[in-house]
Every structure is written in structure tokens, then in C-alpha cells.
Design a protein around this motif. Structure first.
Motif, PDB file in Angstrom:
ATOM      1  N   ALA A 165       0.830  -1.204   0.000  1.00  0.00           N
ATOM      2  CA  ALA A 165       0.000   0.000   0.000  1.00  0.00           C
ATOM      3  C   ALA A 165       0.864   1.253   0.000  1.00  0.00           C
ATOM      4  CB  ALA A 165      -0.927  -0.003   1.221  1.00  0.00           C
ATOM      5  N   THR A 166       1.942   1.211   0.786  1.00  0.00           N
ATOM      6  CA  THR A 166       2.859   2.353   0.844  1.00  0.00           C
ATOM      7  C   THR A 166       3.510   2.606  -0.510  1.00  0.00           C
ATOM      8  OG1 THR A 166       3.338   1.944   3.182  1.00  0.00           O
ATOM      9  CG2 THR A 166       4.932   3.263   1.956  1.00  0.00           C
ATOM     10  N   LEU A 167       4.008   1.552  -1.141  1.00  0.00           N
ATOM     11  CA  LEU A 167       4.694   1.707  -2.422  1.00  0.00           C
ATOM     12  C   LEU A 167       3.731   2.094  -3.540  1.00  0.00           C
ATOM     13  CD1 LEU A 167       7.179  -1.295  -2.253  1.00  0.00           C
ATOM     14  CD2 LEU A 167       7.719   1.141  -2.038  1.00  0.00           C
ATOM     15  N   MET A 168       2.512   1.581  -3.507  1.00  0.00           N
ATOM     16  CA  MET A 168       1.516   1.978  -4.501  1.00  0.00           C
ATOM     17  C   MET A 168       1.254   3.483  -4.398  1.00  0.00           C
ATOM     18  SD  MET A 168       0.255  -0.827  -6.224  1.00  0.00           S
ATOM     19  CE  MET A 168      -1.486  -0.586  -6.578  1.00  0.00           C
ATOM     20  N   ALA A 169       1.076   3.965  -3.161  1.00  0.00           N
ATOM     21  CA  ALA A 169       0.818   5.394  -2.958  1.00  0.00           C
ATOM     22  C   ALA A 169       2.027   6.238  -3.352  1.00  0.00           C
ATOM     23  CB  ALA A 169       0.445   5.651  -1.498  1.00  0.00           C
ATOM     24  N   ALA A 170       3.228   5.778  -3.006  1.00  0.00           N
ATOM     25  CA  ALA A 170       4.436   6.532  -3.336  1.00  0.00           C
ATOM     26  C   ALA A 170       4.653   6.583  -4.847  1.00  0.00           C
ATOM     27  CB  ALA A 170       5.653   5.902  -2.656  1.00  0.00           C
ATOM     28  N   THR A 171       4.328   5.495  -5.530  1.00  0.00           N
ATOM     29  CA  THR A 171       4.470   5.469  -6.992  1.00  0.00           C
ATOM     30  C   THR A 171       3.509   6.459  -7.639  1.00  0.00           C
ATOM     31  OG1 THR A 171       5.162   3.152  -6.928  1.00  0.00           O
ATOM     32  CG2 THR A 171       4.369   3.994  -9.037  1.00  0.00           C
ATOM     33  N   ARG A 172       2.278   6.491  -7.146  1.00  0.00           N
ATOM     34  CA  ARG A 172       1.311   7.468  -7.674  1.00  0.00           C
ATOM     35  C   ARG A 172       1.783   8.891  -7.390  1.00  0.00           C
ATOM     36  NH1 ARG A 172      -2.426   3.831  -5.156  1.00  0.00           N
ATOM     37  NH2 ARG A 172      -3.438   2.468  -6.687  1.00  0.00           N
ATOM     38  N   ALA A 173       2.311   9.125  -6.184  1.00  0.00           N
ATOM     39  CA  ALA A 173       2.782  10.462  -5.829  1.00  0.00           C
ATOM     40  C   ALA A 173       3.935  10.903  -6.726  1.00  0.00           C
ATOM     41  CB  ALA A 173       3.224  10.499  -4.360  1.00  0.00           C
ATOM     42  N   ALA A 174       4.698   9.943  -7.242  1.00  0.00           N
ATOM     43  CA  ALA A 174       5.798  10.254  -8.163  1.00  0.00           C
ATOM     44  C   ALA A 174       5.287  10.500  -9.575  1.00  0.00           C
ATOM     45  CB  ALA A 174       6.815   9.119  -8.166  1.00  0.00           C
ATOM     46  N   GLY A 175       3.970  10.383  -9.782  1.00  0.00           N
ATOM     47  CA  GLY A 175       3.386  10.642 -11.088  1.00  0.00           C
ATOM     48  C   GLY A 175       3.302   9.426 -11.982  1.00  0.00           C
ATOM     49  N   MET A 176       3.536   8.241 -11.443  1.00  0.00           N
ATOM     50  CA  MET A 176       3.517   7.014 -12.229  1.00  0.00           C
ATOM     51  C   MET A 176       2.274   6.194 -11.883  1.00  0.00           C
ATOM     52  SD  MET A 176       6.291   7.775 -13.716  1.00  0.00           S
ATOM     53  CE  MET A 176       7.487   9.059 -13.321  1.00  0.00           C
ATOM     54  N   VAL A 177       2.048   5.136 -12.666  1.00  0.00           N
ATOM     55  CA  VAL A 177       0.890   4.263 -12.452  1.00  0.00           C
ATOM     56  C   VAL A 177       1.383   2.900 -11.992  1.00  0.00           C
ATOM     57  CG1 VAL A 177      -1.135   3.206 -13.488  1.00  0.00           C
ATOM     58  CG2 VAL A 177      -0.404   5.488 -14.232  1.00  0.00           C
ATOM     59  N   PRO A 178       1.079   2.498 -10.749  1.00  0.00           N
ATOM     60  CA  PRO A 178       1.549   1.206 -10.255  1.00  0.00           C
ATOM     61  C   PRO A 178       0.622   0.062 -10.661  1.00  0.00           C
ATOM     62  CG  PRO A 178       0.394   2.374  -8.507  1.00  0.00           C
ATOM     63  CD  PRO A 178       0.394   3.289  -9.709  1.00  0.00           C
ATOM     64  N   LEU A 179       1.197  -1.139 -10.741  1.00  0.00           N
ATOM     65  CA  LEU A 179       0.444  -2.361 -11.007  1.00  0.00           C
ATOM     66  C   LEU A 179       0.577  -3.257  -9.782  1.00  0.00           C
ATOM     67  CD1 LEU A 179       1.826  -3.052 -14.607  1.00  0.00           C
ATOM     68  CD2 LEU A 179      -0.301  -1.877 -14.014  1.00  0.00           C
ATOM     69  N   ASP A 180      -0.532  -3.682  -9.220  1.00  0.00           N
ATOM     70  CA  ASP A 180      -0.541  -4.478  -7.998  1.00  0.00           C
ATOM     71  C   ASP A 180      -0.369  -5.952  -8.354  1.00  0.00           C
ATOM     72  OD1 ASP A 180      -1.005  -5.762  -5.630  1.00  0.00           O
ATOM     73  OD2 ASP A 180      -2.870  -4.715  -5.162  1.00  0.00           O
ATOM     74  N   LEU A 181       0.790  -6.536  -7.979  1.00  0.00           N
ATOM     75  CA  LEU A 181       1.033  -7.955  -8.232  1.00  0.00           C
ATOM     76  C   LEU A 181       0.859  -8.806  -6.984  1.00  0.00           C
ATOM     77  CD1 LEU A 181       2.006  -6.954 -10.992  1.00  0.00           C
ATOM     78  CD2 LEU A 181       3.863  -8.619 -10.835  1.00  0.00           C
ATOM     79  N   GLY A 182       0.302  -8.232  -5.955  1.00  0.00           N
ATOM     80  CA  GLY A 182      -0.063  -9.006  -4.783  1.00  0.00           C
ATOM     81  C   GLY A 182       1.087  -9.335  -3.857  1.00  0.00           C
ATOM     82  N   VAL A 183       0.904 -10.456  -3.129  1.00  0.00           N
ATOM     83  CA  VAL A 183       1.880 -10.922  -2.144  1.00  0.00           C
ATOM     84  C   VAL A 183       2.373 -12.298  -2.564  1.00  0.00           C
ATOM     85  CG1 VAL A 183       2.256 -11.571   0.263  1.00  0.00           C
ATOM     86  CG2 VAL A 183       0.769  -9.615  -0.283  1.00  0.00           C
ATOM     87  N   VAL A 184       3.680 -12.521  -2.461  1.00  0.00           N
ATOM     88  CA  VAL A 184       4.293 -13.784  -2.863  1.00  0.00           C
ATOM     89  C   VAL A 184       4.930 -14.445  -1.650  1.00  0.00           C
ATOM     90  CG1 VAL A 184       6.043 -14.860  -4.324  1.00  0.00           C
ATOM     91  CG2 VAL A 184       4.729 -12.923  -5.186  1.00  0.00           C
ATOM     92  N   GLU A 185       4.713 -15.752  -1.509  1.00  0.00           N
ATOM     93  CA  GLU A 185       5.320 -16.504  -0.420  1.00  0.00           C
ATOM     94  C   GLU A 185       6.822 -16.670  -0.644  1.00  0.00           C
ATOM     95  OE1 GLU A 185       3.263 -20.186  -0.234  1.00  0.00           O
ATOM     96  OE2 GLU A 185       1.537 -19.336   0.842  1.00  0.00           O
ATOM     97  N   ASP A 186       7.528 -16.922   0.451  1.00  0.00           N
ATOM     98  CA  ASP A 186       8.983 -17.102   0.380  1.00  0.00           C
ATOM     99  C   ASP A 186       9.318 -18.515  -0.090  1.00  0.00           C
ATOM    100  OD1 ASP A 186       9.660 -14.522   1.262  1.00  0.00           O
ATOM    101  OD2 ASP A 186       9.319 -15.091   3.348  1.00  0.00           O
ATOM    102  N   GLU A 187       9.004 -18.790  -1.347  1.00  0.00           N
ATOM    103  CA  GLU A 187       9.330 -20.066  -1.978  1.00  0.00           C
ATOM    104  C   GLU A 187       9.958 -19.769  -3.341  1.00  0.00           C
ATOM    105  OE1 GLU A 187       9.166 -22.845  -0.485  1.00  0.00           O
ATOM    106  OE2 GLU A 187       7.993 -22.193   1.259  1.00  0.00           O
ATOM    107  N   PRO A 188      11.079 -20.415  -3.672  1.00  0.00           N
ATOM    108  CA  PRO A 188      11.782 -20.093  -4.925  1.00  0.00           C
ATOM    109  C   PRO A 188      10.904 -20.134  -6.157  1.00  0.00           C
ATOM    110  CG  PRO A 188      13.131 -21.536  -3.563  1.00  0.00           C
ATOM    111  CD  PRO A 188      11.792 -21.451  -2.883  1.00  0.00           C
ATOM    112  N   ALA A 189      10.069 -21.157  -6.288  1.00  0.00           N
ATOM    113  CA  ALA A 189       9.231 -21.271  -7.483  1.00  0.00           C
ATOM    114  C   ALA A 189       8.222 -20.129  -7.548  1.00  0.00           C
ATOM    115  CB  ALA A 189       8.514 -22.619  -7.490  1.00  0.00           C
TER     116      ALA A 189
END
Length: 374
Positions: A165-189
């Protein structure tokens, strides 16, 4: 065309002050008739702001510097006025080319199109301009401990994901459009699959977590060994943000830009500070923004002693201007732990503190240092 900058009377300046006949009126959007005789010294023309200056006139006298002498029987038409001041040639007239000179560059390459810039384009009749495409920015959080911010209760060992949420807001504040790719578990694959999916939709991938030295910190090994990216750095001599990682993957095509990967620390404050210092600058450069993309700096005064760390530190603070000082004072937001996101609340600058050295472990109250504006 030469235009009046005041409501008043177009006059012949050499006639000076005195009573003049009112020849008629000139209003914005309606110039004097092309067949009309030029004004002479004994005449004036009523004129409104923005109206073309009639032939023969070389000055405008504002209404406040005149008085009505006589008008028509129905009181609707001015017949004569008295000019109360000595006008100067060119007074209150906006000459041709005053706002924009012939062949003047209106907007330079790399200029950000804000309200004024769009207005300038409209002024000169330009309806379309080529622009840089903003980089597509994928935002993803990593970590087995993360749950959605919408979770009403937290299972043991879990925390809400604030970084995305923080990075999405910061990206918008920088004038860019963020894409939300969710949360990834700590597994190599799972991490590898996330990166491969991100590369399909984004130019820049910004992840948080997984870049330190633990067995579940998989960002660097997956980028290097599975994705084939080049790791430019995986640690930075700074506080906060030491494990920040930056990598690139060459596209091999002139039509497709290289992919950029920013692996930011999982601690919320480290994540946000490194975004401001590194990611935001890169995004602005990629977007074609002219000039230095870095945070603007100014000199500030320390209101108390600051103990220095072994690493250069970016200390969250709020600026305060005091009547007895020509420099702003930087007020610390409190404890600066990397997990304590509340230390970034209301912060409008980062105090740049040098690393400590023998005999220089404290910056004393009143010391002037640099601060970066957020």
C-alpha cells in the motif's frame, strides 16, 4: 496585437492631462473598425482590459485616474472625460510579443505537463505533443508472514502487509501508475513465477522483503540464477536500507527497454526511504523528466544534538521556520527504528547525517546540515 492591461481610456500620451472627447468604446474581442480614423490629441476611446489599442493611441489611462465631465442626455454614453495624470508612451499597454516572443521555445523536451504547460499549448494552438511513455511499475510484497490489510484478526506470527500500500501510494505520488502484483510466499518457485509474470506487464519491478541474509531471502538468488538478471548491487552503506538490491535484465531488443528490478528491504521505513532515494529518481528519469530527478536539498539547522551512526543516515524530520533564524529547523519525528513507520508520518524531509568517525560521533545543536525534501 497591442492590448490594454487596464480598464480605462486609450489616449495620445503627448496630449497630457486635461478634458478630452470620448470617441467611442473598444472592448475585448472587438477591435476598432479598420476604416476608423486614428485618435487625435483631443480624443480618447473607452477601453477594457484585453481590448486592442485603437490606431493613434499610444497609452492607456486607468479609470481611477479620470473623471467624467459630461454624458449624453440619457446618461448612457460618455461624451467627455478629464485625464487627471500625465500619461507616458506605452503606459498600461501590453505590446505585441510581450507574453511570447516570435520563435521563442514555449516548452522544452522533458518538461512535465502541468496546468500552466497545458495552458501554454492551448495559447499557441498546439493540440497534441509527443510525450514519453510513463514506465509501468509492478509492485509486489514478499513474505510468509504477510496477510491482507483487510484481515480483521492476525493469526500468530502474521502481520498486515503495509509495504505494498505504501509503495503503490508513493508510486502514484511520483506521477507514475503502479500495477498491484499481490503478495508472494517465500518459496523459490513462487518468487520466480512472480518475476516472470511481472516482466510481461511492467518495465520496473519493485519488491519489498526477501533481500537480507536469511535462508528465506530469495530475491537476489532467484534474480541472478533463475531470471538471469545482472545484480548491480545488493547492499548499500546507508541507514536505513542496507540490504537494498538493484538488478537489470537486458531485453536484447531495440524496441523493448531493459527490465529494472528494485529489491527493497522488508522493514516499512527502509522500504519507503529507499523508494524516495532510488526508485523515484529512476522512474522520473525513465519518464523523460528534464533535470536532476533527485530529491531537492536545502540547508537546515539541528535543534538538538544528534548521535551519529556507523553508516550515513537519512533521518526523518519535519521542517519548522522560526522568526529568529534564517534557516529552517529540522525536528526529528522520534525513534528511527526501521520497523516504526510512524516515524515517517508527517515527515517532510530526510536529514542527511554523515557516518561517525573517531572524534566526530555527535553533531551538536545548531549545526547546519543538508536535508532532502520529500
Amino acid at each position: 496585437f497591442a492590448a490594454s492591461v487596464k480598464d480605462g481610456y486609450a489616449v495620445v500620451a503627448s496630449a497630457g492631462a486635461g478634458v478630452r472627447d470620448v470617441l467611442g468604446a473598444v472592448t475585448a474581442g472587438h477591435g476598432a473598425s479598420s476604416s476608423a480614423a486614428p485618435l487625435v490629441a483631443s480624443q480618447v476611446a473607452r477601453i477594457t482590459t484585453g481590448a486592442p489599442v485603437p490606431p493613434g493611441a499610444d497609452a492607456v489611462v486607468q479609470v481611477e485616474d479620470t473623471e467624467l465631465v459630461s454624458s449624453s442626455a440619457d446618461q448612457l454614453t460618455e461624451v467627455a472625460v478629464r485625464i487627471l495624470t500625465e500619461p507616458r508612451v506605452g503606459q498600461d499597454i501590453r505590446p505585441v510579443g510581450f507574453d511570447i516572443q516570435r520563435d521563442e521555445v514555449v516548452l522544452e523536451r522533458g518538461t512535465v505537463l502541468g496546468a500552466a504547460e497545458v495552458g501554454l499549448l492551448a495559447t499557441v494552438g498546439v493540440l497534441e505533443v509527443p510525450v514519453f511513455r510513463k514506465p509501468r511499475v509492478a509492485i509486489v510484497s514478499t513474505g510468509n508472514e504477510l496477510v491482507s490489510p483487510s484481515a480483521a484478526e492476525l493469526p500468530p506470527g502474521k502481520i498486515r502487509d503495509s509495504n505494498k500500500a505504501t509503495l503503490m501510494a508513493a508510486t502514484r505520488a511520483a506521477g507514475m501508475v503502479p500495477l498491484d502484483l499481490g503478495v508472494v510466499e517465500d518459496e523459490p518457485a513462487a518468487v520466480e513465477a512472480m518475476f516472470r509474470e511481472a516482466m510481461k506487464v511492467a518495465d520496473v519491478v519493485v519488491s519489498s522483503g526477501g533481500v537480507s541474509m536469511g535462508e528465506k531471502d530469495l530475491i537476489k538468488p532467484v534474480l541472478e540464477h533463475k531470471i538471469g538478471a545482472h545484480i548491480h548491487f545488493g547492499r548499500i552503506f546507508m541507514k536505513p536500507g542496507k540490504p537494498t538490491t538493484f538488478a537489470t535484465l537486458t531485453s536484447g531488443s531495440d524496441d523493448e527497454p531493459d527490465k529494472l528490478f528494485f529489491g527493497l528491504p522488508g522493514n516499512p521505513v527502509s522500504c519507503l526511504v529507499t523508494f524516495h532515494l532510488l526508485v523515484s529518481c529512476a522512474l522520473k528519469k525513465m519518464a523523460g523528466i528534464r533535470g536532476d530527478p533527485g530529491l531537492r536539498a536545502l540547508s537546515v539547522r539541528l535543534p538538538r544534538d544528534f548521535r551519529l551512526d556507523a553508516r550515513p543516515e537519512y533521518h526523518r524530520a519535519m521542517l519548522e521556520w522560526r522568526a529568529d533564524d534564517d534557516l529552517p529547523v529540522a525536528i526529528s519525528t522520534g525513534a528511527q527504528c526501521s520497523s516504526r513507520l510512524i516515524s515517517a508520518r508527517s515527515a517532510d524531509c530526510l536529514i542527511v547525517l554523515p557516518s561517525k568517525a573517531e572524534g566526530n560521533e555527535v553533531l551538536r545543536e545548531g549545526t547546519v546540515v543538508k536535508a532532502l525534501l520529500l
